[in-house]
Design a protein around this motif. Structure first.
Motif, PDB file in Angstrom:
ATOM      1  N   GLY A 256     -62.883  86.378  96.278  1.00 58.62           N
ATOM      2  CA  GLY A 256     -62.137  84.975  96.038  1.00 58.62           C
ATOM      3  C   GLY A 256     -60.466  85.562  96.075  1.00 58.62           C
ATOM      4  N   GLY A 257     -59.872  85.795  94.719  1.00 57.54           N
ATOM      5  CA  GLY A 257     -58.659  86.087  94.646  1.00 57.54           C
ATOM      6  C   GLY A 257     -58.110  85.140  93.663  1.00 57.54           C
TER       7      GLY A 257
ATOM      8  N   GLY B 195     -53.542  80.051  90.345  1.00 52.17           N
ATOM      9  CA  GLY B 195     -54.970  79.373  90.630  1.00 52.17           C
ATOM     10  C   GLY B 195     -55.851  80.239  90.992  1.00 52.17           C
ATOM     11  N   SER B 196     -57.036  80.108  91.401  1.00 53.37           N
ATOM     12  CA  SER B 196     -57.842  81.198  91.936  1.00 53.37           C
ATOM     13  C   SER B 196     -58.445  80.650  93.297  1.00 53.37           C
ATOM     14  CB  SER B 196     -59.021  81.314  90.976  1.00 53.37           C
ATOM     15  OG  SER B 196     -58.684  82.004  89.788  1.00 53.37           O
ATOM     16  N   PHE B 197     -58.890  81.393  94.267  1.00 51.85           N
ATOM     17  CA  PHE B 197     -59.511  81.037  95.394  1.00 51.85           C
ATOM     18  C   PHE B 197     -61.211  81.149  95.296  1.00 51.85           C
ATOM     19  CE2 PHE B 197     -55.354  82.943  96.982  1.00 51.85           C
ATOM     20  CZ  PHE B 197     -54.944  81.859  97.615  1.00 51.85           C
ATOM     21  N   HIS B 198     -61.562  80.258  95.571  1.00 49.87           N
ATOM     22  CA  HIS B 198     -63.044  80.409  95.659  1.00 49.87           C
ATOM     23  C   HIS B 198     -63.597  80.617  96.980  1.00 49.87           C
ATOM     24  CE1 HIS B 198     -67.232  78.840  94.453  1.00 49.87           C
ATOM     25  NE2 HIS B 198     -67.238  78.844  95.756  1.00 49.87           N
ATOM     26  N   ARG B 199     -64.484  81.791  96.917  1.00 49.69           N
ATOM     27  CA  ARG B 199     -64.810  82.308  98.264  1.00 49.69           C
ATOM     28  C   ARG B 199     -65.961  81.152  98.995  1.00 49.69           C
ATOM     29  NH1 ARG B 199     -69.584  84.936  99.726  1.00 49.69           N
ATOM     30  NH2 ARG B 199     -70.328  85.447  97.524  1.00 49.69           N
ATOM     31  N   THR B 200     -65.739  80.854 100.056  1.00 48.59           N
ATOM     32  CA  THR B 200     -66.575  80.022 100.555  1.00 48.59           C
ATOM     33  C   THR B 200     -67.362  80.673 101.848  1.00 48.59           C
ATOM     34  OG1 THR B 200     -64.996  78.801 101.792  1.00 48.59           O
ATOM     35  CG2 THR B 200     -65.781  77.609  99.951  1.00 48.59           C
TER      36      THR B 200
ATOM     37  N   LEU C 122     -60.382  77.057  99.570  1.00 47.76           N
ATOM     38  CA  LEU C 122     -61.138  76.221  98.208  1.00 47.76           C
ATOM     39  C   LEU C 122     -60.290  76.940  97.081  1.00 47.76           C
ATOM     40  CD1 LEU C 122     -63.011  73.744  98.153  1.00 47.76           C
ATOM     41  CD2 LEU C 122     -64.678  75.351  97.181  1.00 47.76           C
TER      42      LEU C 122
ATOM     43  N   THR D 149     -58.460  76.530  92.731  1.00 44.54           N
ATOM     44  CA  THR D 149     -58.076  76.021  91.807  1.00 44.54           C
ATOM     45  C   THR D 149     -56.573  75.821  91.677  1.00 44.54           C
ATOM     46  OG1 THR D 149     -57.868  77.910  90.320  1.00 44.54           O
ATOM     47  CG2 THR D 149     -60.247  76.473  90.493  1.00 44.54           C
TER      48      THR D 149
ATOM     49  N   SER E 294     -57.178  71.300  88.737  1.00 50.28           N
ATOM     50  CA  SER E 294     -57.824  70.517  89.868  1.00 50.28           C
ATOM     51  C   SER E 294     -58.669  71.687  90.913  1.00 50.28           C
ATOM     52  CB  SER E 294     -56.948  69.660  90.711  1.00 50.28           C
ATOM     53  OG  SER E 294     -56.022  70.474  91.447  1.00 50.28           O
ATOM     54  N   LEU E 295     -59.609  71.195  91.423  1.00 52.19           N
ATOM     55  CA  LEU E 295     -60.337  72.038  92.614  1.00 52.19           C
ATOM     56  C   LEU E 295     -59.846  71.360  93.866  1.00 52.19           C
ATOM     57  CD1 LEU E 295     -62.369  74.164  93.224  1.00 52.19           C
ATOM     58  CD2 LEU E 295     -64.054  72.371  93.011  1.00 52.19           C
TER      59      LEU E 295
ATOM     60  N   GLU F  25     -59.739  71.379  98.088  1.00 50.57           N
ATOM     61  CA  GLU F  25     -60.260  71.809  99.284  1.00 50.57           C
ATOM     62  C   GLU F  25     -59.437  71.475 100.514  1.00 50.57           C
ATOM     63  OE1 GLU F  25     -64.715  71.252 100.695  1.00 50.57           O
ATOM     64  OE2 GLU F  25     -63.423  69.772 101.167  1.00 50.57           O
TER      65      GLU F  25
ATOM     66  N   ARG G 223     -58.638  67.546 100.052  1.00 51.07           N
ATOM     67  CA  ARG G 223     -59.488  66.892  98.983  1.00 51.07           C
ATOM     68  C   ARG G 223     -59.414  67.634  97.724  1.00 51.07           C
ATOM     69  NH1 ARG G 223     -63.607  62.976  98.647  1.00 51.07           N
ATOM     70  NH2 ARG G 223     -65.003  63.140  96.767  1.00 51.07           N
TER      71      ARG G 223
END
Lengths: 163, 163
Positions: B60-61, B79-84, B92, B94, B105-106, B108, B123
């Motif tokens: 993520g990171g 924020g942080s990156f969410h691994r998708t 994705l 935060t 917020s989250l 996308e 979104r």
């Protein structure tokens, strides 16, 4: 036995839970953030938990863990921690069950002092109302009940005497 | 000039935006994820942008950047990156404006191919309806319009000739 109070207003993507613990906030926070402690309580009793990675660092970090049952079936979860400066007893993280890829929630844990006890307030927001509903329907709170009882035991036992 | 289509249904914490770019998806994705390119278009023209950290890794990171104007006033975001795993053209993350700590917020981003063009679908889901409304009221889309025009220029100029 403490009960979980669940709020899930229809038509919203929010899911709120509250659960009280008979332990000081410092201890509850440790049990929630230290991977060596997390593996001992998170999830239902019948499942084993192992941490793939759990990195909480100054910028946030990321985690992944795996639950497995006696049948050998594995369920993995991963996400990122969001760094919050606001409150040291707040933990904010993204969450994705790898069995349903693409459904990500933003989960907040707030630990609030109530005398010698601690109230854990969990608030999740999902990307859609439908995803929240699916999470509810999957019975997410059943595993939580079990897990929180294990956390009660950990807090009352070893952790209480170490503090 | 391309326009931004905004959807913000009252009473929900969602904010959706769509914007078309006259460039292939690969290029748009590069401009959105490479910190050396991001600083050249994200935000209004009148502000300078610098990256504090921008780490996209396998788990993520995290990122943090700062906008500053001629008056020297700085606005920081992190924020942080969410691994998708689901889609390589989905990002994705935060998002928190440090001027209003505690509101996360989250967000996308999905890049969808439309012939030789690309539709960027953003979104966001906020933790509360009120936080979404505050974001709208702060005129978040004004800065986006400006930024997206700068991205148009970057995609039509240097990036087009480098691909």
């Amino acid at each position: 036995m403490a009960t979980i109070r669940i709020t899930a207003t229809p038509g919203t993507p929010f899911l709120e839970l509250e659960r009280e613990f008979d332990a000081p906030r410092e201890l509850v926070y440790r049990a929630w953030t230290d991977p060596k402690l997390i593996v001992r309580w998170l999830g239902p009793r019948r499942l084993q938990m192992r941490i793939d990675y759990w990195e909480l660092d100054e910028h946030g970090g990321a985690y992944r863990y795996v639950h497995s049952g006696e049948d050998g079936v594995e369920h993995a979860f991963h996400g990122s921690f969001h760094r919050t400066g606001a409150d040291p007893y707040t933990l904010l993280q993204t969450f994705e069950y790898e069995g349903a890829p693409g459904y990500v929630s933003l989960d907040e844990l707030k630990l609030v002092e109530a005398g010698d006890r601690t109230i854990a307030k969990l608030r999740s927001v999902h990307q859609t109302v439908e995803a929240r509903d699916a999470m509810l329907a999957a019975g997410a709170s059943e595993g939580m009940n079990d897990g929180f009882e294990r956390l009660d035991e950990l807090l009352a036992g070893e952790l209480a005497s170490s503090s």
